[in-house]
Design an enzyme around this catalytic site. Structure first.
Site, PDB file in Angstrom:
ATOM      1  N   ALA A  14      11.103  42.398 -34.517  1.00 16.36           N
ATOM      2  CA  ALA A  14      10.947  42.294 -35.974  1.00 16.36           C
ATOM      3  C   ALA A  14      10.042  43.414 -36.483  1.00 16.36           C
ATOM      4  O   ALA A  14      10.408  44.161 -37.404  1.00 16.36           O
ATOM      5  CB  ALA A  14      10.370  40.925 -36.342  1.00 16.36           C
ATOM      6  N   THR A  44       9.751  39.414 -27.417  1.00 15.51           N
ATOM      7  CA  THR A  44      11.105  39.991 -27.467  1.00 15.51           C
ATOM      8  C   THR A  44      11.580  40.401 -26.082  1.00 15.51           C
ATOM      9  O   THR A  44      12.726  40.158 -25.699  1.00 15.51           O
ATOM     10  CB  THR A  44      11.095  41.254 -28.369  1.00 15.51           C
ATOM     11  OG1 THR A  44      10.738  40.853 -29.693  1.00 15.51           O
ATOM     12  CG2 THR A  44      12.448  41.947 -28.391  1.00 15.51           C
ATOM     13  N   TYR A  46      11.268  39.203 -23.328  1.00 20.03           N
ATOM     14  CA  TYR A  46      11.700  38.133 -22.421  1.00 20.03           C
ATOM     15  C   TYR A  46      13.019  37.497 -22.848  1.00 20.03           C
ATOM     16  O   TYR A  46      13.502  36.603 -22.172  1.00 20.03           O
ATOM     17  CB  TYR A  46      10.608  37.064 -22.303  1.00 20.03           C
ATOM     18  CG  TYR A  46       9.364  37.636 -21.667  1.00 20.03           C
ATOM     19  CD1 TYR A  46       9.307  37.852 -20.295  1.00 20.03           C
ATOM     20  CD2 TYR A  46       8.281  38.023 -22.433  1.00 20.03           C
ATOM     21  CE1 TYR A  46       8.193  38.426 -19.703  1.00 20.03           C
ATOM     22  CE2 TYR A  46       7.162  38.595 -21.853  1.00 20.03           C
ATOM     23  CZ  TYR A  46       7.131  38.793 -20.488  1.00 20.03           C
ATOM     24  OH  TYR A  46       6.035  39.374 -19.913  1.00 20.03           O
ATOM     25  N   GLN A  48      16.475  36.845 -22.763  1.00 21.75           N
ATOM     26  CA  GLN A  48      17.474  37.201 -21.749  1.00 21.75           C
ATOM     27  C   GLN A  48      18.869  37.243 -22.364  1.00 21.75           C
ATOM     28  O   GLN A  48      19.565  38.236 -22.329  1.00 21.75           O
ATOM     29  CB  GLN A  48      17.451  36.167 -20.620  1.00 21.75           C
ATOM     30  CG  GLN A  48      16.165  36.144 -19.846  1.00 21.75           C
ATOM     31  CD  GLN A  48      16.184  35.085 -18.754  1.00 21.75           C
ATOM     32  OE1 GLN A  48      17.061  34.227 -18.714  1.00 21.75           O
ATOM     33  NE2 GLN A  48      15.203  35.139 -17.876  1.00 21.75           N
ATOM     34  N   GLU A 116      27.153  30.684 -25.336  1.00 21.25           N
ATOM     35  CA  GLU A 116      25.961  29.854 -25.107  1.00 21.25           C
ATOM     36  C   GLU A 116      26.148  28.537 -25.838  1.00 21.25           C
ATOM     37  O   GLU A 116      27.062  28.381 -26.662  1.00 21.25           O
ATOM     38  CB  GLU A 116      24.693  30.587 -25.585  1.00 21.25           C
ATOM     39  CG  GLU A 116      24.336  31.771 -24.701  1.00 21.25           C
ATOM     40  CD  GLU A 116      23.026  32.461 -25.065  1.00 21.25           C
ATOM     41  OE1 GLU A 116      22.404  32.091 -26.078  1.00 21.25           O
ATOM     42  OE2 GLU A 116      22.638  33.374 -24.323  1.00 21.25           O
ATOM     43  N   ARG A 280      20.582  22.949 -27.550  1.00 21.81           N
ATOM     44  CA  ARG A 280      19.390  22.824 -26.697  1.00 21.81           C
ATOM     45  C   ARG A 280      18.624  21.527 -26.882  1.00 21.81           C
ATOM     46  O   ARG A 280      18.079  20.980 -25.931  1.00 21.81           O
ATOM     47  CB  ARG A 280      18.430  23.965 -27.012  1.00 21.81           C
ATOM     48  CG  ARG A 280      18.903  25.204 -26.418  1.00 21.81           C
ATOM     49  CD  ARG A 280      17.918  26.308 -26.618  1.00 21.81           C
ATOM     50  NE  ARG A 280      18.618  27.503 -26.201  1.00 21.81           N
ATOM     51  CZ  ARG A 280      18.270  28.725 -26.500  1.00 21.81           C
ATOM     52  NH1 ARG A 280      17.197  28.936 -27.239  1.00 21.81           N
ATOM     53  NH2 ARG A 280      18.969  29.738 -26.070  1.00 21.81           N
ATOM     54  N   HIS A 341       9.810  26.663 -26.171  1.00 21.18           N
ATOM     55  CA  HIS A 341      10.489  27.962 -26.166  1.00 21.18           C
ATOM     56  C   HIS A 341      10.469  28.646 -27.517  1.00 21.18           C
ATOM     57  O   HIS A 341      10.245  29.838 -27.605  1.00 21.18           O
ATOM     58  CB  HIS A 341      11.938  27.717 -25.730  1.00 21.18           C
ATOM     59  CG  HIS A 341      12.774  28.945 -25.632  1.00 21.18           C
ATOM     60  ND1 HIS A 341      12.498  29.944 -24.730  1.00 21.18           N
ATOM     61  CD2 HIS A 341      13.891  29.342 -26.306  1.00 21.18           C
ATOM     62  CE1 HIS A 341      13.406  30.905 -24.842  1.00 21.18           C
ATOM     63  NE2 HIS A 341      14.246  30.574 -25.821  1.00 21.18           N
ATOM     64  N   SER A 379      20.425  32.229 -29.375  1.00 24.16           N
ATOM     65  CA  SER A 379      20.569  33.664 -29.672  1.00 24.16           C
ATOM     66  C   SER A 379      20.643  34.009 -31.162  1.00 24.16           C
ATOM     67  O   SER A 379      21.036  35.110 -31.538  1.00 24.16           O
ATOM     68  CB  SER A 379      21.759  34.266 -28.912  1.00 24.16           C
ATOM     69  OG  SER A 379      21.404  34.367 -27.543  1.00 24.16           O
TER      70      SER A 379
END
Ligand code: SIN
Length: 495
Positions: A14, A44, A46, A48, A116, A280, A341, A379
């Site tokens: 960002a 950021t 991390y 994946q 995802e 999630r 998270h 995502s």
């Protein structure tokens, strides 16, 4: 220190994207990015899985992405925001490609799109399983090419300075190497400080994710909303060392991995017909429930039925990290637990990334834009950061307030003292947050935890008074954030 026109706090996707846009359109402006560690020490790096965007216009549509986002957010998203973000996604992705982000492609040269949880179509752009790291690298390289972007590392923002007219005129910062506190004046100040997963005992977030932006904005009088909607990622590697649990990307389940309990049974279908590819919140709740009834410490990801060669080439970091911990993804079940998270709430901003304080903007995970509702779609976070960094930059470029430099900067009452360990306090706080988080809707219990946090704060203040050192600043910020999470759960009407 030279006074900048623009201060951006935070060097993740960002902050840097915002800086690049302003720098290119106004080469005579100075943009100072300040960051409390190195430029690369961000959340950021991390990320994946990747970035969600509708790039395959033959099989996918923005309308489907909008519906998936709203369904994941339990219908509580702000539809105008969702539409805005989704419809701007492709242009922002093209900019990243122009900057040089090497998104994976199929043999035919088309962008390779992953799947995802909660997505009705494959639409996740990625660079293997280290998408965030690549983006960060490319954006930093771009920033280095612009002489009007100044990257100030090891500068920890302590507090914002907001005058009686509710105008933000700058920030007090600590140079953690020189041990000096100074005031930086800004015409516009952008918080891009990321999340606050470190307030929980089990988290995927790096140690820098201590909610500094939210805490500073809260102290300055900005509105903080819906912090109680903290997302737990279902699959962090159980027993990873250190304060940050290693993430097993949701893209691995998107690729076909199963989640099994200690009896080797796939259990998520009992909770949702989408099984492992439910959103999630559902998968994490299913795991917590499974752990409660079984008394076990973890569940498992099972990749044994998948093509090992292909899996290793798509997820090299994950395969090698599991290996380092003694798990061979080809033969072993990988133990996982849910971990804090993503902060779905945060500093309330409008469609321009503006807070309620003049001259103060906020972008990325530290904000509440209305995109995520009660549960962010996988995502969508890097995407939100990208879109809002552009929109905030455009707004700053056209509406820069010219507040005068304050003739006298009010005395800052804190001063640097020799650091001590504050681990005892942060450890207690994190344990309480883990315990209280699962009973947020029980307001009596939640109030009890708020009381405990207040007492902890009194103890910390009594011990250190107006003293200040980096770990203490973070602890103070985490105390504020933890309390706001619990207070929001009690005071803010359900979304
Ligand atoms: C993941 O790869 O599972 C995490 C990406 C995200 O948080 O959206």
């Amino acid at each position: 220190m030279q006074h900048p026109n623009i201060i951006i706090i935070g060097s993740g996707i960002a902050g840097i994207s915002c800086a690049l846009r302003i720098a290119d359109k106004h080469p005579d402006w100075i943009i100072q990015i300040i960051t409390k560690k190195t430029a690369r020490t961000t959340n950021t790096r991390y990320a994946q899985g990747g970035i969600a965007a509708v790039m395959d216009t033959l099989n996918d549509t923005p309308e489907k992405h909008i519906l998936d986002t709203i369904e994941s957010g339990k219908g509580k998203c702000d539809e105008k925001v969702v539409r805005y973000v989704v419809e701007n996604a492709a242009s922002r992705i093209h900019e990243l490609i122009q900057y040089g982000v090497p998104f994976d492609r199929n043999p035919s040269g088309e962008l390779a799109l992953g799947l995802e949880g909660g997505h009705s179509n494959p639409r996740i752009l990625h660079v293997k399983d280290y998408t965030g790291l690549e983006i960060e690298k490319v954006l930093l390289a771009q920033a280095r090419k612009r002489p009007n972007i100044k990257m100030l590392t090891y500068i920890q923002a302590i507090d914002l300075y907001v005058n009686e007219k509710k105008q933000c005129l700058g920030a007090y910062v600590l140079d953690t190497r020189k041990k000096e506190i100074t005031f930086l004046h800004a015409e516009a100040l952008v918080l891009a400080t990321g999340g606050s997963g470190q307030v929980f005992d089990v988290t995927t977030n790096p140690t820098v994710a201590t909610g500094d932006g939210v805490a500073m904005a809260h102290r300055a009088g900005a509105e903080i909303m819906y912090m109680q909607y903290f997302q737990f990622h279902p699959t962090a590697l159980y027993k990873s060392k250190g304060r940050q649990k290693f993430l097993i990307s949701e893209a691995v389940r998107g690729y076909g991995a199963h989640l099994v309990n200690s009896q080797g049974k796939r259990f998520v279908f009992e909770y949702d017909k989408r099984g492992e590819l439910a959103t999630r919140d559902i998968v994490s709740a299913a795991i917590f429930h499974e752990l409660d009834i079984s008394g076990m410490d973890c569940v498992y990801i099972d990749c044994r039925h998948l093509d090992y060669q292909d899996l290793s080439s798509k997820f090299p970091e994950i395969v090698s990290t599991c290996h380092r911990y003694g798990y061979d993804i080809k033969k072993d079940l990988i133990p996982v637990v849910p971990a804090a998270h993503y902060q779905c709430g945060g500093i309330a901003v409008d469609l321009n990334g503006q807070t309620c304080l003049q001259g103060l903007y906020a972008i990325g995970e530290c904000t509440y834009t209305g995109l995520h509702g009660t549960n962010r779609l996988a995502s969508n976070s890097l995407l939100e950061a990208l879109v809002y960094s552009a929109t905030a930059a455009e707004h700053i470029l056209t509406h820069i307030p010219s507040f005068p430099h304050p003739s006298s900067v009010p005395h800052f009452s804190y001063s640097y003292i020799k650091p001590h360990s504050v681990v005892r306090y942060s450890r207690i706080l994190r344990k309480w947050m883990m315990q209280s988080f699962r009973s947020l809707n029980n307001s009596a219990k939640t109030k009890e935890y708020i009381q405990r946090i207040n007492e902890l704060e009194i103890e910390v203040n009594a011990k250190y008074g107006n003293g200040l050192f980096p770990a203490l600043t973070e602890l103070r910020n985490m105390i504020v954030v933890a309390r706001v999470i619990l207070e929001n759960a009690i005071n803010q009407p359900e979304l």
